[in-house]
Every structure is written in structure tokens, then in C-alpha cells.
Design an enzyme around this catalytic site. Structure first.
Site, mmCIF file in Angstrom:
data_model
loop_
_atom_site.group_PDB
_atom_site.id
_atom_site.type_symbol
_atom_site.label_atom_id
_atom_site.label_comp_id
_atom_site.label_asym_id
_atom_site.label_seq_id
_atom_site.Cartn_x
_atom_site.Cartn_y
_atom_site.Cartn_z
ATOM 1 N N GLY A 113 10.455 -6.761 4.853
ATOM 2 C CA GLY A 113 10.812 -5.734 3.889
ATOM 3 C C GLY A 113 11.912 -6.098 2.915
ATOM 4 O O GLY A 113 12.544 -5.202 2.349
ATOM 5 N N GLU A 114 12.154 -7.395 2.678
ATOM 6 C CA GLU A 114 13.253 -7.783 1.788
ATOM 7 C C GLU A 114 12.790 -8.562 0.561
ATOM 8 O O GLU A 114 13.607 -9.173 -0.129
ATOM 9 C CB GLU A 114 14.283 -8.613 2.554
ATOM 10 C CG GLU A 114 15.087 -7.833 3.571
ATOM 11 C CD GLU A 114 16.312 -8.595 4.038
ATOM 12 O OE1 GLU A 114 17.429 -8.064 3.892
ATOM 13 O OE2 GLU A 114 16.140 -9.735 4.541
ATOM 14 N N GLU A 116 4.373 -5.883 -8.260
ATOM 15 C CA GLU A 116 5.762 -5.569 -7.907
ATOM 16 C C GLU A 116 6.746 -6.558 -8.534
ATOM 17 O O GLU A 116 7.717 -6.149 -9.175
ATOM 18 C CB GLU A 116 5.916 -5.511 -6.384
ATOM 19 C CG GLU A 116 5.241 -4.291 -5.776
ATOM 20 C CD GLU A 116 5.484 -4.188 -4.281
ATOM 21 O OE1 GLU A 116 6.019 -5.160 -3.704
ATOM 22 O OE2 GLU A 116 5.143 -3.152 -3.699
ATOM 23 N N PRO A 143 8.031 -16.456 4.240
ATOM 24 C CA PRO A 143 6.676 -16.405 4.798
ATOM 25 C C PRO A 143 6.172 -14.978 4.909
ATOM 26 O O PRO A 143 6.947 -14.055 5.164
ATOM 27 C CB PRO A 143 6.840 -17.053 6.174
ATOM 28 C CG PRO A 143 8.277 -16.864 6.519
ATOM 29 C CD PRO A 143 9.034 -16.909 5.221
ATOM 30 N N ARG A 144 4.886 -14.803 4.712
ATOM 31 C CA ARG A 144 4.290 -13.470 4.834
ATOM 32 C C ARG A 144 4.530 -12.894 6.224
ATOM 33 O O ARG A 144 4.785 -11.709 6.384
ATOM 34 C CB ARG A 144 2.787 -13.552 4.553
ATOM 35 C CG ARG A 144 2.033 -12.241 4.702
ATOM 36 C CD ARG A 144 2.462 -11.248 3.641
ATOM 37 N NE ARG A 144 1.612 -10.062 3.645
ATOM 38 C CZ ARG A 144 1.745 -9.051 2.795
ATOM 39 N NH1 ARG A 144 2.684 -9.088 1.879
ATOM 40 N NH2 ARG A 144 0.941 -8.008 2.853
ATOM 41 N N GLU A 159 0.821 -1.207 0.000
ATOM 42 C CA GLU A 159 0.000 0.000 0.000
ATOM 43 C C GLU A 159 0.857 1.261 0.000
ATOM 44 O O GLU A 159 0.538 2.244 -0.669
ATOM 45 C CB GLU A 159 -0.937 -0.003 1.222
ATOM 46 C CG GLU A 159 -1.967 -1.112 1.237
ATOM 47 C CD GLU A 159 -1.386 -2.469 1.665
ATOM 48 O OE1 GLU A 159 -2.017 -3.488 1.388
ATOM 49 O OE2 GLU A 159 -0.292 -2.475 2.277
ATOM 50 N N ASN A 202 -0.301 -9.189 -4.151
ATOM 51 C CA ASN A 202 -0.100 -8.306 -5.294
ATOM 52 C C ASN A 202 0.969 -8.839 -6.254
ATOM 53 O O ASN A 202 2.120 -9.027 -5.856
ATOM 54 C CB ASN A 202 0.295 -6.928 -4.750
ATOM 55 C CG ASN A 202 0.764 -5.979 -5.816
ATOM 56 O OD1 ASN A 202 0.381 -6.100 -6.972
ATOM 57 N ND2 ASN A 202 1.598 -5.030 -5.430
#
Length: 415
Positions: A305-306, A334, A266-267, A55, A331
């Protein structure tokens, strides 16, 4: 709201638990209670809220376009996660003079006292929420102060729409209080309208215009050197129940691609240790600072964040939260911008418009056999899949940037 007040003690305890798990920053915990050490800038202050990484990425082109239109406008960006905050920090580092007009805060929890404290200090001219980030207490507080509220890239899956519909007698009519809703697709628009939103328009998915995920280039070069020429498959943003399916697929490939390295990201990074228990051998964990050695077939990338790093290491990637019902997907835009051949499972309704936009360019996966066959085909005959990945990126590049009509709508809120 009375419920928010009643939950205050529990929320304080939850903040401490999140802090221990690395999901909060100690020096910034007061922001979760609406406190800040920063001063409010003079003039128009537009507040934009984005939950997390995807987002946040999606609103950056929008902010740039608005800043160009209005050279003196200030922007307050709130996120719910540390990874979202890091995206804002990275953007500011590259934004030049615009960075002087950007302020980041963590969004306060939806408690009347904390929300009131936040709004008393910042006094935003308008609020723009993204996707499905609908905070009832904040919406009601903004309405009482005549702060207009819009929703960008508005998303409501069928499951979420049914949940809101069932709760319609228990919560205030917040959808009627929205000044406008810019839905990402026609189905989302219909869901918002059915719940009472009055001004609903469609401008497409902002995530299609978002930049590719960032990466630490030094780390990328180091890992590429360490991995060498080994083929790399990435299972991105996996959820509970999917890892077992992925591991079965990988086991089927051991004979045909014996040197395959699989990265499981993993998320929720806290699941890294749990995934490790599914393996006979002890895999390296990114959270422990471990990188894959020459004999490691699995690397668990349990960090925040990687994904930009892991996507750039992979020859192909599977997008998780899509193999096990109810799922919802993630999504695809990206990784598509990075020209990574992509696959997804059948349960991706949360991002159905995005996958429809890339129809024929993302491989459909139903089972471990499908996944094994797809990885095998990409690794042994990569050119057709690279062509599809290039077509996906070209399709996104051909899309219009931030629509001028959307910028006009936002401008009308700030009058």
C-alpha cells in the site's frame, strides 16, 4: 458448491498461513467465514466488492456520486486484501458525514456456509463486482436470493476468456446470471457477451477517474530529505523474472549516472528477500524499516500500500508484469495522475485499453537495453518526458467523470 465445502479445511489452514505472512488481520479473520460484530443498517444497502488497491480506488468516485444521488443509501464495501481495506479506511477518514454510511468487511471465502452466513446477516439490496472478480459461489447464492448482480469496469483478458470458455461445462452458467456488465472496453464487452452475459455496455475504465494513490506526507518529506538530490528510478509492481532484467539495465547506467537510486517495489512484497539475493551487496529492505543510505544504489520497497509514496519519490517509473510473458501489465492511470514519466513492457494485455488511451505518452520497453536508454534519456533531458507526463494527466482530467448512464443502471438494480 460442493467443491467449496470440500476445501474448507484447506482454506482454514491457508488463512493461518496468510496471517503469518501479514496478509490477514487476526481480529478480523472471522469475516473470512462470514461472521461479523457489526449490525446491518436499516434501508437500502448496496454491496460493492473490490479486490485490492486499484479496484478500491476506482469505485470511490462512484460511491461519492451514488451517495450524492441517494442521501440515505448505505454502502457495504468488501475487499480481498489488507491494502484494499486500508484504502477504505483512509477514504472514510476524509469522507465527512458519508463515512457514517460506509461499512467495510473482508469478503468471505467462496464456501456455501460462509457465503450463506454473510448474506443472511447483511441482506444486500444488490451486489456490484469490479474488474474480473467473479466468485461463482457468491453469484449463485445471490441469484437464489434474487439479489441482482452487476459488474463494474468489467475486464476479461483473452487468456482469462479462453480459460472460462474451457471450463464452461464444469461450472454453472454464471455469466447468464449477471444483470448487467459495464465493460471497460469493446474487447472486454465481446468476451463477456461470448460467455453468455446478456446486458453488456461500455462506459470506459473507471480507473481513469480514480484519485492518485495516497501518501503519508511525513514519510515522504523524511525520505526526500534522506535521498537528497539523487536521481530516482522506480520499478513498480515487478513480477518474478523481471528483476533480473531491471538489474541488468541499472548496471549499464552505473557509468553515466553513478548516483542513481533504483527503487524496486515487487507486486508481492514476500519476494523482497528473493530479489535481495540477486545482488552482491546487501540492499536495504523497506519491510525491515531500512531506508536507502548515500551509498545504496538499490532500495527494495517490499511493503504493502505504499506505491503512492514511491511514485512521488521517482523521476520516472517502469510499470511491471509487462517484460516477461505472459505478463499482463498493471494500471498506468494512478501514476499518470501524479505526472510521473512512465514506461511499460510489451506484455500488458490486461490493461491494453488503458495504455491505448495513453498512446504516445508511455514509453515502450522491450529489453534491458531499452530500459537503460530510456532511464538515461529521462534523467539527462527530463523536460520532454515531463511534458508527456503532463499531457497524460491532462488527458485523464479531460475525461468525463462517473457516467450518469452507469449511475442509472445501478439505481435500477436497487429498486
Amino acid at each position: 458448491m460442493a467443491l467449496g465445502t470440500a476445501l474448507m479445511p484447506g482454506l482454514r489452514a491457508m488463512m493461518l498461513i496468510r496471517l503469518r505472512r501479514g496478509k490477514e488481520r487476526l481480529e478480523r479473520l472471522p469475516e473470512r467465514r462470514g461472521r461479523t460484530k457489526l449490525a446491518r443498517p436499516e434501508g437500502t444497502l448496496l454491496w460493492l466488492h473490490a479486490a485490492s488497491v486499484g479496484e478500491t480506488h476506482s469505485i470511490l468516485p462512484l460511491i461519492e456520486a451514488l451517495a450524492e444521488r441517494h442521501p440515505t443509501r448505505q454502502f457495504l464495501i468488501t475487499t480481498a486484501t489488507i491494502s484494499g481495506a486500508d484504502i477504505v479506511t483512509g477514504f472514510c477518514a476524509q469522507a465527512g458525514e458519508l463515512s457514517n454510511r460506509l461499512i467495510h468487511q473482508f469478503i468471505p471465502y467462496d464456501v456455501p456456509l460462509w457465503t450463506r452466513r454473510f448474506l443472511d446477516h447483511w441482506r444486500p439490496s444488490a451486489l456490484l463486482l469490479t474488474d474480473s472478480e467473479l466468485w461463482p459461489g457468491i453469484l449463485l447464492a445471490c441469484t437464489r436470493r434474487a439479489i441482482p448482480v452487476g459488474v463494474l469496469n468489467a475486464r476479461l483478458s483473452t487468456r482469462s476468456w479462453k480459460r472460462w470458455h474451457q471450463m464452461r461445462r464444469l461450472v454453472p452458467p454464471i455469466f447468464k446470471r449477471l444483470d448487467f456488465v459495464a465493460a471497460r472496453g469493446e474487447q472486454d464487452a465481446a468476451h463477456f457477451a461470448a460467455l453468455g452475459a446478456r446486458d453488456v455496455v461500455c462506459y470506459g475504465d473507471l480507473k481513469a477517474n480514480a484519485p492518485p494513490p495516497s501518501v503519508n506526507m511525513d514519510e515522504l518529506r523524511s525520505l526526500r530529505a534522506q535521498i537528497g538530490t539523487r536521481p530516482v528510478f522506480l520499478a513498480a509492481s515487478t513480477h518474478s523474472g523481471e528483476d533480473e532484467i531491471i538489474l541488468r539495465a541499472i548496471a549499464k547506467l552505473r557509468l553515466s549516472i553513478p548516483d542513481l537510486l533504483t527503487i524496486i517495489a515487487p507486486r508481492h512484497p514476500v519476494r523482497g528477500a528473493q530479489i535481495a539475493t540477486l545482488l552482491d551487496s546487501k540492499p536495504p529492505l523497506r519491510s525491515k524499516g531500512a531506508a536507502p543510505g548515500p551509498t545504496d544504489s538499490i532500495w527494495i520497497a517490499d511493503s504493502l500500500g505504499e506505491l503512492g509514496l514511491f511514485y512521488r519519490l521517482a523521476q520516472c517509473a517502469f510499470i511491471g508484469n509487462s517484460l516477461v510473458a505472459p505478463g499482463g501489465g498493471h494500471n498506468p492511470f494512478e501514476p499518470a495522475r501524479l505526472e510521473v514519466p512512465l514506461a511499460t513492457g510489451p506484455f500488458c494485455d490486461n490493461f491494453r485499453p488503458a495504455f491505448e488511451q495513453l498512446t504516445g505518452l508511455v514509453a515502450p520497453i522491450q529489453s534491458d537495453n531499452d530500459l537503460a536508454d530510456w532511464i538515461d534519456s529521462v534523467m539527462k533531458d527530463p523536460m520532454p518526458w515531463r511534458a508527456r507526463a503532463q499531457q497524460a494527466r491532462a488527458k485523464l482530467q479531460s475525461e468525463e467523470g462517473v457516467p450518469a448512464a452507469l449511475l442509472d443502471r445501478i439505481d435500477a438494480l436497487c429498486v
